[in-house]
Write a protein that holds these residues in place. Structure first.
Motif, PDB file in Angstrom:
ATOM      1  N   LYS A 141      72.100  96.620  45.702  1.00  0.00           N
ATOM      2  CA  LYS A 141      73.253  96.313  45.166  1.00  0.00           C
ATOM      3  C   LYS A 141      73.220  96.360  43.316  1.00  0.00           C
ATOM      4  N   ARG A 142      72.086  96.066  42.958  1.00  0.00           N
ATOM      5  CA  ARG A 142      71.268  95.960  41.554  1.00  0.00           C
ATOM      6  C   ARG A 142      71.488  96.922  41.049  1.00  0.00           C
ATOM      7  N   ALA A 143      70.683  98.149  41.787  1.00  0.00           N
ATOM      8  CA  ALA A 143      70.570  99.636  40.833  1.00  0.00           C
ATOM      9  C   ALA A 143      71.996 100.038  41.390  1.00  0.00           C
ATOM     10  N   LEU A 144      72.721  99.922  41.779  1.00  0.00           N
ATOM     11  CA  LEU A 144      74.436 100.457  41.991  1.00  0.00           C
ATOM     12  C   LEU A 144      74.852  99.787  40.429  1.00  0.00           C
ATOM     13  N   ILE A 145      74.966  98.239  40.324  1.00  0.00           N
ATOM     14  CA  ILE A 145      75.256  97.750  38.850  1.00  0.00           C
ATOM     15  C   ILE A 145      74.528  98.450  37.645  1.00  0.00           C
TER      16      ILE A 145
ATOM     17  N   LYS B 297      82.107  97.326  56.812  1.00  0.00           N
ATOM     18  CA  LYS B 297      82.342  96.657  56.466  1.00  0.00           C
ATOM     19  C   LYS B 297      81.361  95.933  56.276  1.00  0.00           C
ATOM     20  N   GLU B 298      80.116  95.889  55.544  1.00  0.00           N
ATOM     21  CA  GLU B 298      79.542  95.132  54.268  1.00  0.00           C
ATOM     22  C   GLU B 298      79.505  95.003  53.858  1.00  0.00           C
ATOM     23  N   GLU B 299      78.813  94.024  52.862  1.00  0.00           N
ATOM     24  CA  GLU B 299      78.374  94.221  50.921  1.00  0.00           C
ATOM     25  C   GLU B 299      77.065  94.261  51.059  1.00  0.00           C
ATOM     26  N   VAL B 300      76.550  95.129  49.761  1.00  0.00           N
ATOM     27  CA  VAL B 300      75.568  95.112  49.936  1.00  0.00           C
ATOM     28  C   VAL B 300      75.199  94.593  49.321  1.00  0.00           C
ATOM     29  N   TYR B 301      73.529  94.039  49.342  1.00  0.00           N
ATOM     30  CA  TYR B 301      72.857  92.741  48.503  1.00  0.00           C
ATOM     31  C   TYR B 301      71.866  93.655  48.464  1.00  0.00           C
ATOM     32  N   GLY B 302      70.681  92.637  47.545  1.00  0.00           N
ATOM     33  CA  GLY B 302      69.898  93.155  47.361  1.00  0.00           C
ATOM     34  C   GLY B 302      69.213  93.923  46.171  1.00  0.00           C
ATOM     35  N   TRP B 303      68.415  95.131  45.737  1.00  0.00           N
ATOM     36  CA  TRP B 303      68.147  96.104  44.795  1.00  0.00           C
ATOM     37  C   TRP B 303      69.202  96.531  45.646  1.00  0.00           C
TER      38      TRP B 303
ATOM     39  N   THR C 127      82.963  96.528  41.228  1.00  0.00           N
ATOM     40  CA  THR C 127      82.984  95.352  40.607  1.00  0.00           C
ATOM     41  C   THR C 127      81.705  94.136  40.635  1.00  0.00           C
ATOM     42  N   ASP C 128      81.180  93.575  39.944  1.00  0.00           N
ATOM     43  CA  ASP C 128      79.783  93.302  40.112  1.00  0.00           C
ATOM     44  C   ASP C 128      79.506  92.905  41.539  1.00  0.00           C
ATOM     45  N   LYS C 129      80.673  91.871  42.586  1.00  0.00           N
ATOM     46  CA  LYS C 129      80.121  91.690  43.869  1.00  0.00           C
ATOM     47  C   LYS C 129      80.000  92.947  44.893  1.00  0.00           C
TER      48      LYS C 129
END
Length: 139
Positions: A73-77, A65-71, A35-37
């Motif tokens: 996350k953008r790279a994965l999307i 346990k932690e959500e991915v943030y920042g670059w 998902t995008d999130k």
């Protein structure tokens, strides 16, 4: 299965050998969310989840346990979207190749032992078909 539900992890979800069990008492499988999130994030879920799920079982727990943030996350999307686009293009190209194969089969002479002239005409017909497909592909 509702992926927004909270973690259902507790001591009753640990089975023999320390493996996590879902509410069905089946061994929990690890899946990847795209998902995008939560791109690329792993989670435990009922092994029946991919087969349409088991309605009474909504077992869900994040593996990490932690959500991915920042670059990252953008790279994965971006990578996910690029892979989806390439899969779509591969599917289109496969359909084109199959179409060309069928058309080429129609052009083959029915008698075995054809002459070089026949092979040349088949190759020319193939090139013409390929040109038509390329024109259709750019429309």
């Amino acid at each position: 299965m509702d992926l927004k539900s909270g973690s259902s992890s507790n001591s009753r979800n640990i089975g023999y050998g320390g493996r996590k069990l879902c509410a069905c008492r089946l061994p929990a499988k690890i899946f990847t969310a795209w998902t995008d999130k939560n791109p690329g994030r792993k989670f435990f879920g009922c092994e029946l989840y991919k087969e349409g799920g088991n309605d009474p079982c909504s077992y869900f727990e994040w593996f990490d346990k932690e959500e991915v943030y920042g670059w990252p996350k953008r790279a994965l999307i971006e990578a996910r979207d690029e892979i989806r686009e390439k899969k779509k293009r591969i599917s289109e190209l496969t359909a084109t190749v199959n179409f060309l194969r069928m058309e080429l089969e129609k052009q083959k002479p029915e008698k075995p032992g054809c002459s070089n002239g026949d092979e040349k005409s088949i190759c020319n017909a193939f090139v013409k078909l390929l040109s038509k497909v390329e024109v259709m592909d750019h429309m």
